[in-house]
Design a protein around this motif. Structure first.
Motif, PDB file in Angstrom:
ATOM      1  N   ARG A  15       0.832  -1.211   0.000  1.00  0.00           N
ATOM      2  CA  ARG A  15       0.000   0.000   0.000  1.00  0.00           C
ATOM      3  C   ARG A  15       0.868   1.263   0.000  1.00  0.00           C
ATOM      4  N   VAL A  16       2.032   1.204   0.658  1.00  0.00           N
ATOM      5  CA  VAL A  16       2.961   2.347   0.631  1.00  0.00           C
ATOM      6  C   VAL A  16       3.428   2.618  -0.795  1.00  0.00           C
ATOM      7  N   VAL A  17       3.731   1.534  -1.499  1.00  0.00           N
ATOM      8  CA  VAL A  17       4.149   1.667  -2.894  1.00  0.00           C
ATOM      9  C   VAL A  17       3.029   2.293  -3.721  1.00  0.00           C
ATOM     10  N   GLU A  18       1.836   1.751  -3.595  1.00  0.00           N
ATOM     11  CA  GLU A  18       0.717   2.184  -4.431  1.00  0.00           C
ATOM     12  C   GLU A  18       0.215   3.584  -4.082  1.00  0.00           C
ATOM     13  N   LYS A  19       0.270   3.946  -2.801  1.00  0.00           N
ATOM     14  CA  LYS A  19      -0.276   5.237  -2.395  1.00  0.00           C
ATOM     15  C   LYS A  19       0.736   6.377  -2.522  1.00  0.00           C
ATOM     16  N   TYR A  20       2.012   6.075  -2.290  1.00  0.00           N
ATOM     17  CA  TYR A  20       2.995   7.150  -2.234  1.00  0.00           C
ATOM     18  C   TYR A  20       4.083   7.081  -3.321  1.00  0.00           C
ATOM     19  N   LEU A  21       4.808   5.967  -3.389  1.00  0.00           N
ATOM     20  CA  LEU A  21       5.984   5.938  -4.247  1.00  0.00           C
ATOM     21  C   LEU A  21       5.647   5.893  -5.738  1.00  0.00           C
ATOM     22  N   ARG A  22       4.729   5.010  -6.118  1.00  0.00           N
ATOM     23  CA  ARG A  22       4.396   4.924  -7.546  1.00  0.00           C
ATOM     24  C   ARG A  22       3.781   6.218  -8.080  1.00  0.00           C
ATOM     25  N   PRO A  23       2.823   6.841  -7.361  1.00  0.00           N
ATOM     26  CA  PRO A  23       2.294   8.122  -7.859  1.00  0.00           C
ATOM     27  C   PRO A  23       3.370   9.195  -8.003  1.00  0.00           C
ATOM     28  N   ALA A  24       4.330   9.199  -7.077  1.00  0.00           N
ATOM     29  CA  ALA A  24       5.413  10.188  -7.167  1.00  0.00           C
ATOM     30  C   ALA A  24       6.252   9.955  -8.412  1.00  0.00           C
ATOM     31  N   MET A  25       6.581   8.683  -8.696  1.00  0.00           N
ATOM     32  CA  MET A  25       7.369   8.373  -9.886  1.00  0.00           C
ATOM     33  C   MET A  25       6.569   8.646 -11.165  1.00  0.00           C
ATOM     34  N   GLU A  26       5.261   8.452 -11.107  1.00  0.00           N
ATOM     35  CA  GLU A  26       4.420   8.777 -12.268  1.00  0.00           C
ATOM     36  C   GLU A  26       4.468  10.283 -12.551  1.00  0.00           C
ATOM     37  N   LYS A  27       4.406  11.071 -11.493  1.00  0.00           N
ATOM     38  CA  LYS A  27       4.459  12.525 -11.657  1.00  0.00           C
ATOM     39  C   LYS A  27       5.818  12.941 -12.237  1.00  0.00           C
ATOM     40  N   ILE A  28       6.882  12.296 -11.775  1.00  0.00           N
ATOM     41  CA  ILE A  28       8.217  12.589 -12.306  1.00  0.00           C
ATOM     42  C   ILE A  28       8.288  12.198 -13.778  1.00  0.00           C
ATOM     43  N   GLY A  29       7.652  11.097 -14.135  1.00  0.00           N
ATOM     44  CA  GLY A  29       7.590  10.693 -15.537  1.00  0.00           C
ATOM     45  C   GLY A  29       6.868  11.718 -16.386  1.00  0.00           C
ATOM     46  N   GLN A  30       5.804  12.291 -15.841  1.00  0.00           N
ATOM     47  CA  GLN A  30       5.067  13.335 -16.558  1.00  0.00           C
ATOM     48  C   GLN A  30       5.931  14.588 -16.729  1.00  0.00           C
ATOM     49  N   MET A  31       6.717  14.917 -15.715  1.00  0.00           N
ATOM     50  CA  MET A  31       7.620  16.062 -15.804  1.00  0.00           C
ATOM     51  C   MET A  31       8.656  15.838 -16.902  1.00  0.00           C
ATOM     52  N   TYR A  32       9.121  14.607 -17.026  1.00  0.00           N
ATOM     53  CA  TYR A  32      10.088  14.267 -18.082  1.00  0.00           C
ATOM     54  C   TYR A  32       9.437  14.413 -19.461  1.00  0.00           C
ATOM     55  N   ASP A  33       8.200  13.923 -19.586  1.00  0.00           N
ATOM     56  CA  ASP A  33       7.479  14.019 -20.864  1.00  0.00           C
ATOM     57  C   ASP A  33       7.301  15.471 -21.305  1.00  0.00           C
ATOM     58  N   LYS A  34       7.083  16.359 -20.335  1.00  0.00           N
ATOM     59  CA  LYS A  34       6.817  17.764 -20.642  1.00  0.00           C
ATOM     60  C   LYS A  34       8.091  18.602 -20.764  1.00  0.00           C
ATOM     61  N   GLY A  35       9.263  17.953 -20.620  1.00  0.00           N
ATOM     62  CA  GLY A  35      10.523  18.676 -20.747  1.00  0.00           C
ATOM     63  C   GLY A  35      10.874  19.520 -19.534  1.00  0.00           C
ATOM     64  N   LYS A  36      10.220  19.239 -18.391  1.00  0.00           N
ATOM     65  CA  LYS A  36      10.546  19.980 -17.175  1.00  0.00           C
ATOM     66  C   LYS A  36      11.810  19.440 -16.518  1.00  0.00           C
ATOM     67  N   ILE A  37      12.063  18.153 -16.708  1.00  0.00           N
ATOM     68  CA  ILE A  37      13.317  17.542 -16.282  1.00  0.00           C
ATOM     69  C   ILE A  37      13.855  16.732 -17.454  1.00  0.00           C
ATOM     70  N   PHE A  38      15.115  16.287 -17.350  1.00  0.00           N
ATOM     71  CA  PHE A  38      15.734  15.559 -18.445  1.00  0.00           C
ATOM     72  C   PHE A  38      16.337  14.253 -17.934  1.00  0.00           C
ATOM     73  N   LEU A  39      16.990  13.542 -18.826  1.00  0.00           N
ATOM     74  CA  LEU A  39      17.476  12.204 -18.505  1.00  0.00           C
ATOM     75  C   LEU A  39      18.286  12.130 -17.209  1.00  0.00           C
ATOM     76  N   PRO A  40      19.253  13.039 -16.972  1.00  0.00           N
ATOM     77  CA  PRO A  40      20.015  12.924 -15.717  1.00  0.00           C
ATOM     78  C   PRO A  40      19.135  12.948 -14.475  1.00  0.00           C
ATOM     79  N   GLN A  41      18.092  13.824 -14.487  1.00  0.00           N
ATOM     80  CA  GLN A  41      17.198  13.884 -13.325  1.00  0.00           C
ATOM     81  C   GLN A  41      16.319  12.636 -13.236  1.00  0.00           C
TER      82      GLN A  41
END
Length: 778
Positions: free
Chosen positions: A602-628
């Motif tokens: 539940r920790v993974v599903e409620k906290y960690l995975r959503p955070a990584m999904e948001k980071i993935g969205q930031m990468y898609d939008k060019g807000k962060i890049f490969l190193p980040q």
């Protein structure tokens, strides 16, 4: 006359035509299978030489050697390192036999397939040594030039450029990056950043090749041409590959390809050729279209800026240079540096960036106490992970040289005085590029405005005579401690003088109030007055709110910044912690979440995975890049491992993913990144490695019963191997979704090869897995 001077002279008179593709053409002519094309230099030199002759007959003025993947590091992936010298020697000799004075021969080199630290584990010396060995053989064999193609990272390209110039000052040198359709390299560099880094170096031509077709690549090339007066080169692909039957082909034919010649010529191209999918017939049509026309005159747009791989900081606006990475008076930071505690230093760097610093000054204190290797890690990590350009505040020439030559971007060297012991810094600046802080002082501390002016004029003359243009010089008007008798009025007067003369300026703000109470108020008041006189930047403490608020309001009142607009910030502490690289803090947060939810899944599903999904969205939008993105995956890994250790063995049974690079393909950078991001998003990733036969992949699928299979193919020649895996799975009646990706693929090609899904990058791969989960959930 040197070779580079001869070629440069010709380029001032007419545009030259380069040749076309080698890998795709040699595949058709020799059926090379799973070995690299460079092997043909030994086994079938006649085929290689015949292709050279066909390109020359088609009209090429320049041909390149069949050595794109011939670095020792690259050949070792195929067990061919012992044949390195013979492969390179044979390649140059085949090209020279074919040329016979009718065309120039450029030695070709591509990337090693390794990423620099912190995204990978390689440093400057690894790249430099690989290319130095290659180029020394090429020069000995008599190449006219060296061309560096399809590089995606500026640190590796910079090492290759410096290695080429160490091998020869005589050859014509061309440096290329490859960009995606958004005008970014794999590690986040744009065309302006490319120019800033290499404009200062001893390179004859800058250019772009591969990845995109002629239409898609044009606007990126036009952007590049705005900022440089070096010669320009370009080699588009013949479109994006498609599958016809079992053959991979490129859709842009010779006639259509040649039509684009005029657009590239108008944009300032001096050498035009073709990359993947282009043939002698393409070159023949290009020759007809190009004729013998002269080059278009260009006038570059001057930009005074610093850069990291992902950020350009333009001094048209006031620039805040963070001062806090300096162990003077900071015992914990001093100990962290001496102990090699990179995480501590990076936390400090990130705090300054978050507070508004656009550049970070890095000072290691007593430099003999700090490992030079640790210093290089700090410089790389700030540039790639924190993302700010770096002001290198190092005084030992040997260490300064190590850091400046390795720096991935355009750094600021802090600082230079026109005295004998500082002349080594001038050599470093000239050889390795960058900008410099010119102190308005010589041996003695200036006591007056006149002292400053005299020292400045002397220093400027030394730098200009040494070959450093004014556009690379920032002047420090010297602010002295008021408590020790310093007169800030002299400094303010000199700032105004420099500003009126058009010079960029900076100063160490904290020096003013040294030894005084209420330092923030003195610093803030002086900074407001300095801004009014035209100060360009300051080395200061961005965590001092009094100073920062006064600075911002002063810049608005002076008309140098607009009134701040309301910003909507997503307050997500988990995301911010992950992107800061603070794995210890994230693990502590994870333990707190576990106390709350009592269930690791539940920790993974409620906290960690959503955070990584948001980071993935930031990468898609060019807000962060490969190193980040890679930093995020590394940061979250300990927390996932901790939670996995507490889960039941079947907790992830429906989240298992098999990933592999297909047979014949030894490129695994992209695959490793995808695997790391998938794992950090909560999936159980089974990584089979690179150059994996279809039967091995199928065997593991039968054994592990994964939710999906992810296949990577970097090269066009290995893309059909994906179809082999798909066919084997179908033959055995195994139903499992197949996800395909890699530099050689696009959505259409992936589907034609039989894959169920295409993922452009790691973020796209995670999206596909989430979609599969949702379908199963329904």
């Amino acid at each position: 006359m040197r070779k580079r001077e001869i070629i440069s002279g010709i380029l001032k008179e007419r545009v030259l035509l380069l040749d076309g593709a080698y890998g795709t053409e040699l595949m058709k002519r020799a059926g090379i299978g799973d070995v690299p094309p460079e092997v043909l230099n030994i086994e079938r030199p006649d085929v290689v030489e015949s292709l050279h002759r066909d390109y020359i007959e088609a009209g090429s003025d320049v041909i390149i050697t069949n050595t794109f993947g011939a670095t020792p590091a690259k050949l070792s992936e195929y067990g061919l390192e012992d044949k390195f010298e013979q492969i390179v020697i044979n390649a140059v000799r085949a090209a020279k036999r074919a040329a016979s004075g009718k065309a120039f021969v450029f030695g070709d080199a591509g990337p090693t397939g390794k990423l620099p630290f912190p995204a990978g584990n390689k440093f400057f010396d690894f790249f430099y040594d690989n290319y130095r060995k290659l180029f020394e053989i090429m020069v000995e064999e008599g190449v006219d030039g060296i061309i560096l193609e399809t590089f995606s990272d500026i640190a590796e390209l910079k090492a290759a450029v410096l290695a080429a110039r160490a091998a020869s000052k005589d050859v014509f040198l061309v440096a290329h990056l490859t960009f995606d359709e958004n005008g970014k390299t794999l590690t986040g560099t744009d065309p302006l950043n490319f120019v800033l880094t290499f404009e200062d170096l001893d390179v004859d031509a800058l250019g772009i090749n591969c990845t995109l077709g002629p239409e898609e690549l044009l606007p990126i090339f036009q952007e590049l041409s705005k900022y440089t007066d070096k010669f320009l080169t370009v080699e588009p692909n013949a479109g994006m590959p498609i599958v016809k039957g079992k053959e991979t082909v490129y859709p842009v034919g010779p006639a259509e390809f040649a039509v684009h010649i005029d657009s590239y010529w108008e944009a300032g191209a001096n050498i035009i050729g073709g990359c993947c999918g282009t043939t002698p017939e393409h070159i023949k049509r290009m020759r007809r279209q190009l004729g013998k026309r002269g080059p278009v005159e260009r006038k570059k747009r001057k930009v005074f800026a610093l850069s990291s791989p992902i950020t350009v900081v333009n001094f048209e606006n006031f620039v805040i240079i963070g001062e806090r990475i300096n162990p003077a008076g900071r015992k914990k930071l001093k100990k962290a540096m001496e102990d090699g505690d990179l995480e501590y230093v990076l936390k400090d760097a990130q705090k300054q960036k978050d507070a508004g610093a656009q550049v970070l000054d890095v000072n290691f204190g007593i430099e003999q106490l700090i490992s030079p290797e640790f210093m290089e890690k700090v410089i790389y990590s700030i540039a790639y992970n924190v993302g700010t350009p770096v002001s290198i505040d190092v005084q030992t020439p040997k260490i300064l040289e190590k850091l400046v030559k390795a720096y991935p971007g355009r750094p600021l060297i802090n600082s230079f005085r026109p005295v004998e012991e500082e002349m080594e810094k001038l050599r470093i600046l000239k050889e390795y590029g960058g900008t410099v802080v010119l102190l308005s002082m010589e041996e003695e501390v200036p006591e007056s405005y006149e002292d400053r002016l005299k020292a400045f004029e002397r220093g400027l003359d030394v730098l200009l005579t040494g070959g450093i243009d004014e556009s690379r010089i920032i002047v420090d008007p010297i602010v002295l401690a008021m408590g020790a008798g310093g007169n800030p009025g002299d400094t303010l007067k000199f700032i105004e003088y420099l500003s009126n003369k058009g010079f960029k300026t900076t100063l160490g703000l904290s020096n003013l109030s040294f030894g005084l109470p209420d330092r923030s108020y003195y610093n803030a008041s002086f900074l407001v007055m300095a801004v009014d006189r035209g100060l360009s930047s300051a080395i200061m403490n961005p965590l001092d709110e009094v100073v920062m608020k006064n600075l911002k309001s002063a810049l608005v009142i002076a008309g140098r910044e607009e009134l701040p607009k309301g910003k909507v910030k997503e307050n997500d502490e988990i995301v911010e912690t992950i992107l800061s690289g603070d794995s210890k803090k994230l693990l502590e947060m994870t333990e707190t979440f576990l106390e709350e939810l009592k269930d690791p899944l539940r920790v993974v599903e409620k906290y960690l995975r959503p955070a990584m999904e948001k980071i993935g969205q930031m990468y898609d939008k060019g807000k962060i890049f490969l190193p980040q993105l890679i930093l995020a995956a590394q940061t979250v890994k300990p927390s996932f491992e901790y939670l996995e250790s507490l889960m039941k063995s079947d907790s992830y049974s429906n989240k298992k993913v098999i990933i592999a690079t297909v047979k014949g393909d030894v490129h695994d950078i992209g695959k490793n990144i995808v695997a790391a991001v998938m794992k950090s998003s909560g999936y159980d990733v089974i990584d089979l490695g690179k150059d994996v036969p279809a039967e091995v992949i199928v065997k593991q699928v039968k054994k592990e019963k994964p939710m999906a299979v992810a296949l990577s193919a970097m090269m066009t020649t290995t893309a059909p191997r994906i179809a082999e895996v798909v066919e084997r799975l179908k033959e055995l009646g195994i139903k499992v979704p197949v996800l395909a990706g890699g530099a050689s693929l696009n959505e259409r090609l992936a589907k034609e090869l039989g894959a169920d899904f295409y993922a452009k990058d790691a973020s796209g791969g995670v999206k596909v897995l989430k979609e599969l989960e949702r379908k199963v959930g329904k």
